[in-house]
Design an enzyme around this catalytic site. Structure first.
Site, PDB file in Angstrom:
ATOM      1  N   SER A 138      54.308 -19.241 -22.708  1.00 55.42           N
ATOM      2  CA  SER A 138      53.277 -19.634 -23.410  1.00 55.42           C
ATOM      3  C   SER A 138      53.649 -20.793 -24.339  1.00 55.42           C
ATOM      4  CB  SER A 138      53.007 -18.281 -24.412  1.00 55.42           C
ATOM      5  OG  SER A 138      51.884 -18.829 -25.485  1.00 55.42           O
ATOM      6  N   TYR A 151      55.349 -12.010 -30.504  1.00 59.15           N
ATOM      7  CA  TYR A 151      55.080 -12.678 -29.171  1.00 59.15           C
ATOM      8  C   TYR A 151      55.684 -13.862 -28.760  1.00 59.15           C
ATOM      9  CZ  TYR A 151      51.758 -14.652 -25.748  1.00 59.15           C
ATOM     10  OH  TYR A 151      51.443 -15.396 -24.517  1.00 59.15           O
ATOM     11  N   LYS A 155      58.194 -15.135 -25.756  1.00 58.89           N
ATOM     12  CA  LYS A 155      57.993 -16.339 -25.095  1.00 58.89           C
ATOM     13  C   LYS A 155      59.012 -17.619 -25.163  1.00 58.89           C
ATOM     14  CE  LYS A 155      54.700 -14.444 -23.105  1.00 58.89           C
ATOM     15  NZ  LYS A 155      54.471 -13.944 -21.844  1.00 58.89           N
TER      16      LYS A 155
END
Length: 263
Positions: A138, A151, A155
């Protein structure tokens, strides 16, 4: 991997979103796509559309992933493209995150990638010809996204895994691409529907950056960009919307600060 036609692709999280976009792109290039997803109905719908194969897989379970690898190698004899795409997201201050929040996101976004690599890589290295791996990271793996700490941490890990794999697998004729898109229209906001019951002690939602579909990229376009990156053997694929391009100076500032801190 310039010649895709007639080869086999395995894509996790391919029942919707970016995974489905990649499945369509690679099927359009003549590949047979194995559509792997924790939601079998969604996987079957994509497989029917593309004349592919649907398999229910929970990437957090090594046994599921080993069974997937066994099935694909039994039926096709090789895997030329492995796309580790399944992912989930949570948002909010890190101080509000619970242990189970961490466990859930890490189990899918990092351990899911590790499980797939463990199951597939030895056989991919042993087979003849070119192969390629795509790991879905991401833009949050390159720059700070407020209230997206868990998150982003996963990533960043995917980026590091991919960069390491790139160096390790080059002698084996296996390319590696890490996909780091900006905002894409996906179902990631609803990922908690598949969260295990023993890890549901939170009311935290996905990061705010995922909540507004206006101006987000079409996942089919992302799939086409990934296909081009695989053909070009590019390490990074970073599809961005016009709105996401405000992040570019932030990425530059981060790397400038890192370089400035070095002696």
């Amino acid at each position: 991997m310039k010649d895709l036609a007639g080869k086999v692709a395995v894509i996790t999280g391919a029942g919707s979103g970016i995974g489905r976009g990649m499945a369509r792109a690679f099927a359009g290039a003549g590949m047979h796509v194995v559509v792997a997803d924790v939601e079998l109905d969604a996987a079957e719908a994509v497989a029917r559309e593309l004349n592919g194969t649907a398999v229910r897989v929970d990437v957090t379970k090594p046994g599921d992933v080993r069974a997937l690898a066994d099935q694909v190698y039994r039926e096709h004899g090789a895997v030329h493209l492995l796309c580790n795409n399944a992912g989930v997201a949570l948002g909010g201050p890190l101080s509000d995150m619970t242990h189970d929040d961490w466990r859930w996101v890490v189990s899918v976004n990092i351990e899911g990638v590790a499980n797939c690599l463990t199951a597939f890589l030895p056989r991919m290295k042993a087979q003849d010809g070119e192969a390629h791996i795509v790991n879905t990271g991401s833009i949050a793996g390159l720059v700070t996204i407020p209230e997206g700490g868990i998150y982003a941490a996963t990533k960043y890990a995917v980026v590091a895994i991919s960069e390491t794999l790139r160096a390790e697998l080059a002698p084996h004729n296996i390319g590696v691409t890490v996909l780091c898109p900006g905002s894409v229209r996906t179902n990631i906001l609803g990922a908690a529907r598949n969260r295990p019951d023993d890890l549901k002690d939170t009311t935290v939602e996905a990061p705010a950056e995922f909540s507004d579909p206006v101006g987000m990229m079409d996942p089919d376009q992302v799939g086409l960009e990934v296909r081009d990156a695989v053909i070009a053997n590019a390490l990074y694929s970073i599809p961005l919307t016009e709105g996401n391009k405000v992040l570019i100076p932030m990425v530059q500032a981060r790397f400038d600060a890192i370089m400035k801190a070095m002696p």
